[in-house]
Motif scaffolding. Structure first.
Motif: not given
Length: 320
Positions: A30-34, A304-305, A309-310
């Motif tokens: 539920x988070x925008x990826x870097x 990535x992500x 979360x990574x």
């Protein structure tokens, strides 16, 4: 056998595709990826078909991700020429400004370097790192230099021209200031000339007597530094340079990174990074830049992500 310095995607079987599809997406958190920044290798350009295809595959895994591909020139032909001719120090300086001026990257990003783009991105981290890099992933990069100039396709006259000039007098001022590959040439049996004349690598590896403490400080801030070496590598000599290893090309003796002064005395922060579990060595099948969809997908899902979360459960093994 032809040597390829651009990206080739391997065709994978349905069972590998199913395996990749079964891995969880970082967007499940539920988070925008870097954002991701990519620096291509020798003989490629920032609009190359292989880079576009790999970027699209990243977006399939992380649909909202922002991807910036580094360019030295906005003209693709000139950008390709800049992988052979130019001053690497000035190129890195220009990239520092390019990334600093991109508002999408202000909060930091993950970095992927293909071949020589890997050590150039490492130089970015050591010298600038503004905005900061979270994870640095390098594919077949020449972190410990090359003992010979890379071979070229029979019809690649730009590559052949650069190679012939570099071989004529690698330590001459004209060559070391203008031929990109000469600037990361390193002969372990000729360290005296290397330390005196190297125009890029000896500095970014902090090998001279006076050390730049900023290099070690900046590199140690990475969460992960992942170095991938191609098992069947023939283009890069020696292939172990992708893991920062030292190889005597005469005796074939290999000294792994952890047994070298650059690590033991922590010249650039590799030991500090390793001691907290942030240094990863992976071997992938294939020749130089022949990246399978399986390997690419695993890396994209693991490193990535979204920021938090990574590293939250999906960990790669020592090799694919």
């Amino acid at each position: 056998m032809l040597h390829h310095w651009w990206i080739t995607l391997a065709v994978v079987s349905w069972n590998v595709a199913c395996l990749a599809a079964s891995l969880p997406s970082r967007e499940d958190f539920g988070q925008k990826p870097l954002p991701v920044v990519i620096w291509h290798g020798m003989g490629d350009n920032y609009q190359g078909d292989g880079l576009l295809q790999l970027s699209n595959e990243i977006r399939e895994i992380h649909p909202e991700i922002y991807i910036h591909t580094i360019y030295i020139s906005t003209d693709p032909s000139s950008d390709r020429s800049a992988t052979f001719f130019g001053c690497v120090d000035r190129q890195v300086e220009a990239v520092c400004e390019q990334l600093r001026d991109d508002p999408e990257l202000a909060g930091g990003f993950d970095a992927i370097g293909f071949s020589q783009g890997g050590q150039f991105l490492r130089a970015y981290v050591e010298r600038c790192n503004d905005p900061p890099v979270r994870n640095l992933i390098t594919w077949g990069s020449q972190h410990n230099g090359i003992a010979d100039m890379p071979a070229c396709k029979d019809t690649d006259w730009v590559c052949k021209s650069a190679r012939n000039i570099a071989r004529s007098n690698v330590w001459g001022s004209y060559v070391r200031d203008r031929i990109v590959q000469a600037q990361y040439y390193r002969d372990p049996e000729d360290m005296e000339n290397y330390l005196e004349y190297s125009a890029f690598l000896a500095d970014v590896n902090n090998e001279r007597g006076e050390k730049n403490a900023t290099y070690a400080k900046n590199l140690a801030t990475l969460e992960n530094f992942v170095m991938l070496m191609f098992k069947d590598e023939q283009t890069v000599v020696p292939k172990e340079t992708s893991w920062f290893a030292e190889k005597n090309v005469t005796s074939d003796d290999v000294t792994l990174l952890r047994h070298r002064p650059i690590y033991q005395e922590d010249w650039i922060g590799l030991k500090a990074l390793d001691e907290r579990g942030g240094l990863t060595f992976l071997e992938v099948p294939g020749e130089h830049m022949q990246i399978s969809t399986e390997a690419w997908t695993k890396m994209a899902k693991e490193y990535l992500g979204p920021r938090k979360a990574v590293g939250s459960g999906l960990k790669l093994q020592a090799a694919f």
